[in-house]
Design an enzyme around this catalytic site. Structure first.
Site, PDB file in Angstrom:
ATOM      1  N   GLU A  40      68.396  24.261   1.371  1.00 33.06           N
ATOM      2  CA  GLU A  40      67.463  23.136   1.193  1.00 33.06           C
ATOM      3  C   GLU A  40      66.132  23.612   0.624  1.00 33.06           C
ATOM      4  OE1 GLU A  40      67.097  20.735   4.738  1.00 33.06           O
ATOM      5  OE2 GLU A  40      69.230  20.873   5.203  1.00 33.06           O
ATOM      6  N   GLU A  55      70.570  22.321  12.769  1.00 29.77           N
ATOM      7  CA  GLU A  55      69.355  22.459  13.589  1.00 29.77           C
ATOM      8  C   GLU A  55      69.618  22.306  15.095  1.00 29.77           C
ATOM      9  OE1 GLU A  55      66.616  19.680  11.781  1.00 29.77           O
ATOM     10  OE2 GLU A  55      66.961  20.512   9.806  1.00 29.77           O
ATOM     11  N   ASN A 109      73.739  25.139   9.905  1.00 30.34           N
ATOM     12  CA  ASN A 109      72.601  25.066   8.989  1.00 30.34           C
ATOM     13  C   ASN A 109      71.294  24.912   9.783  1.00 30.34           C
ATOM     14  OD1 ASN A 109      71.502  24.654   6.291  1.00 30.34           O
ATOM     15  ND2 ASN A 109      71.283  22.486   6.805  1.00 30.34           N
TER      16      ASN A 109
HETATM   17  O1  G3I Z   1      66.587   4.088   4.280  1.00 29.63           O
HETATM   18  C1  G3I Z   1      65.332   3.644   4.813  1.00 29.63           C
HETATM   19  C2  G3I Z   1      64.829   2.446   4.048  1.00 29.63           C
HETATM   20  O2  G3I Z   1      65.725   1.389   4.250  1.00 29.63           O
HETATM   21  C3  G3I Z   1      63.421   2.112   4.531  1.00 29.63           C
HETATM   22  O3  G3I Z   1      62.899   1.073   3.766  1.00 29.63           O
HETATM   23  C4  G3I Z   1      62.517   3.321   4.416  1.00 29.63           C
HETATM   24  C5  G3I Z   1      61.112   3.054   4.957  1.00 29.63           C
HETATM   25  O4  G3I Z   1      60.516   4.187   5.513  1.00 29.63           O
HETATM   26  O5  G3I Z   1      63.068   4.376   5.159  1.00 29.63           O
HETATM   27  C6  G3I Z   1      64.339   4.771   4.687  1.00 29.63           C
HETATM   28  O6  G3I Z   1      64.819   5.831   5.439  1.00 29.63           O
HETATM   29  C7  G3I Z   1      64.185   7.085   5.270  1.00 29.63           C
HETATM   30  C8  G3I Z   1      65.212   8.079   4.732  1.00 29.63           C
HETATM   31  O7  G3I Z   1      64.642   9.367   4.696  1.00 29.63           O
HETATM   32  C9  G3I Z   1      65.738   7.710   3.341  1.00 29.63           C
HETATM   33  O8  G3I Z   1      64.703   7.751   2.410  1.00 29.63           O
HETATM   34  C10 G3I Z   1      63.652   7.544   6.622  1.00 29.63           C
HETATM   35  O9  G3I Z   1      62.582   6.697   7.037  1.00 29.63           O
HETATM   36  C11 G3I Z   1      63.172   8.984   6.547  1.00 29.63           C
HETATM   37  O10 G3I Z   1      62.862   9.444   7.850  1.00 29.63           O
HETATM   38  C12 G3I Z   1      64.269   9.854   5.964  1.00 29.63           C
HETATM   39  O11 G3I Z   1      63.763  11.159   5.864  1.00 29.63           O
HETATM   40  C13 G3I Z   1      64.734  12.167   5.647  1.00 29.63           C
HETATM   41  C14 G3I Z   1      64.688  13.177   6.782  1.00 29.63           C
HETATM   42  O12 G3I Z   1      65.627  14.201   6.525  1.00 29.63           O
HETATM   43  C15 G3I Z   1      65.008  12.560   8.122  1.00 29.63           C
HETATM   44  O13 G3I Z   1      64.620  13.396   9.120  1.00 29.63           O
HETATM   45  C16 G3I Z   1      64.423  12.852   4.341  1.00 29.63           C
HETATM   46  O14 G3I Z   1      64.605  11.932   3.247  1.00 29.63           O
HETATM   47  C17 G3I Z   1      65.337  14.049   4.146  1.00 29.63           C
HETATM   48  O15 G3I Z   1      64.892  14.799   3.045  1.00 29.63           O
HETATM   49  C18 G3I Z   1      65.284  14.931   5.388  1.00 29.63           C
HETATM   50  O16 G3I Z   1      66.178  15.986   5.214  1.00 29.63           O
HETATM   51  C19 G3I Z   1      66.198  16.997   6.234  1.00 29.63           C
HETATM   52  C20 G3I Z   1      67.615  17.534   6.301  1.00 29.63           C
HETATM   53  O17 G3I Z   1      68.522  16.488   6.520  1.00 29.63           O
HETATM   54  C21 G3I Z   1      67.737  18.601   7.386  1.00 29.63           C
HETATM   55  N1  G3I Z   1      66.767  19.644   7.198  1.00 29.63           N
HETATM   56  C22 G3I Z   1      65.382  19.206   7.065  1.00 29.63           C
HETATM   57  C23 G3I Z   1      65.264  18.174   5.929  1.00 29.63           C
HETATM   58  C24 G3I Z   1      63.829  17.785   5.710  1.00 29.63           C
HETATM   59  O18 G3I Z   1      63.293  17.128   6.816  1.00 29.63           O
END
Ligand code: G3I
Length: 333
Positions: A255, A150, A189
């Site tokens: 994805e 991105e 990507n």
């Molecule tokens: O690990 C912490 C945990 O310790 C905490 O208790 C919890 C509370 O909110 O948060 C956890 O972290 C989260 C993490 O996912 C793991 O679940 C983050 O807040 C959350 O922001 C994070 O979101 C991820 C996101 O990327 C970040 O921008 C999504 O799971 C993940 O699916 C998403 O993936 C992205 C790709 O990498 C790139 N393309 C877009 C895609 C979707 O947004």
């Protein structure tokens, strides 16, 4: 009923359910020379045995949804935590699955310390050490790396990142990755670039210039986070993929998910969701350079968009119409 009769009955029902859902996607995909993948959270492998079972049965590739990002791997400068990433790699190897590494340069999920004001030389050392350490650790085990994720914004211009202090950080990232694992295929990507338009034009121009400069770039990933108004339509997407293919790049769908929310009855929306999965898979199957088709998760229960049920298994691991649409499509000549 005696206990053993219950077990026989349950086993019978289990086999019946398996027979009803037909051959696993990975078996069908292998016959088509395609890898079919899912994004994985290793903690779920430990917490939910059904998650691990469905993943291993249906998919022959996995990608780290979060645990290979900077924020997870290098929480403090120079201090690497590989526990969760190692677990994922072990699971893939035990289940004969390929691995996609995600991701080495991204503007999100970065550790706080990287926002300190570093000089170009310091940032070069930081980037080099990160890529050398991470890619080097899994040398020979990870087939594909999303080196850059991105980089182009929704306004079709490069995003701002802490790496900007280092001129040519992008080129350098690819070169460091190649040096750390010469066999891994290196990818750019992005999302919102499936069709023709200013953002995909900007990505096309960027990748063309990287290729012209001899940067070791092997492929491009189209994320395909879609909704029921699938836009672009399949024909435009095919046209777009073709121009990237002509740059000599391998093409992956990286994805995919399709939000179920929108007007219409639930049954209609499930049908539409299935149709969109099918169309994107068909576009990939018809493009000779499209080799990987990956979903952003396994079951709706754990999706980053859980509320909009975007995946092919529901929260109870029941295959949805989208699952059967992929299965049928893989079986069509
Ligand atoms: O690990 C912490 C945990 O310790 C905490 O208790 C919890 C509370 O909110 O948060 C956890 O972290 C989260 C993490 O996912 C793991 O679940 C983050 O807040 C959350 O922001 C994070 O979101 C991820 C996101 O990327 C970040 O921008 C999504 O799971 C993940 O699916 C998403 O993936 C992205 C790709 O990498 C790139 N393309 C877009 C895609 C979707 O947004």
């Amino acid at each position: 009923m005696p206990l053993h009769l219950w077990s026989v009955l349950l086993l019978g029902l289990g086999l019946l359910a398996l027979a009803q859902s037909g051959p696993p996607l990975r078996t069908l995909a292998e016959k088509r020379g395609l890898q079919i993948g899912a994004a994985v959270e290793p903690n779920l492998l430990l917490q939910d045995p059904e998650y691990a079972r469905v993943l291993a049965r249906e998919f022959n590739l996995l990608v780290a949804e979060n645990v290979m990002k900077w924020g997870a791997l290098q929480t403090a400068r120079g201090q690497f935590n590989f526990g969760a990433a190692d677990l994922l790699v072990d699971f893939a190897q035990k289940n004969q699955m390929a691995i996609r590494g995600h991701t080495l340069v991204w503007h999100q999920q970065l550790p706080r310390w990287i926002y300190d004001r570093f000089t170009p030389a310091e940032m070069e050392a930081i980037l080099h050490q990160h890529i050398q350490t991470v890619v080097g650790r899994y040398r020979g085990k990870i087939a594909y790396w999303d080196v850059a994720n991105e980089v182009i914004g929704d306004d079709a211009r490069p995003r701002t990142t802490p790496f900007d202090v280092l001129p040519d950080y992008l080129e350098k990232a690819f070169r460091y990755a190649r040096a750390a694992d010469p066999k891994a295929k290196l990818f750019y990507n992005d999302y919102g670039a499936e069709g023709l338009g200013p953002k995909s034009d900007a990505i096309y121009a960027l990748l063309k210039s990287l290729k012209e400069k001899g940067v070791p770039l092997d492929g491009v990933g189209f994320q395909a986070h879609l909704d029921l108004n699938f836009s672009p339509e399949a024909a435009r997407m095919a046209e777009n993929l073709e121009r990237f293919a002509r740059l000599g790049l391998e093409i992956h769908i990286t994805e995919m998910d399709v939000r179920l929310s929108g007007p219409g009855s639930r049954a209609e929306r499930l049908r539409k969701q299935a149709q969109i999965y099918q169309e994107v898979l068909q576009v990939c199957l018809r493009q000779p350079r499209c080799k990987v088709f990956t979903l952003w998760g396994v079951s709706d229960a754990y999706s980053w968009r859980a509320a909009s049920e975007p995946l092919i298994f529901d929260a109870d691991y029941q295959p949805k119409p989208a699952y059967f649409a992929l299965q049928r499509t893989l079986q069509q000549p």
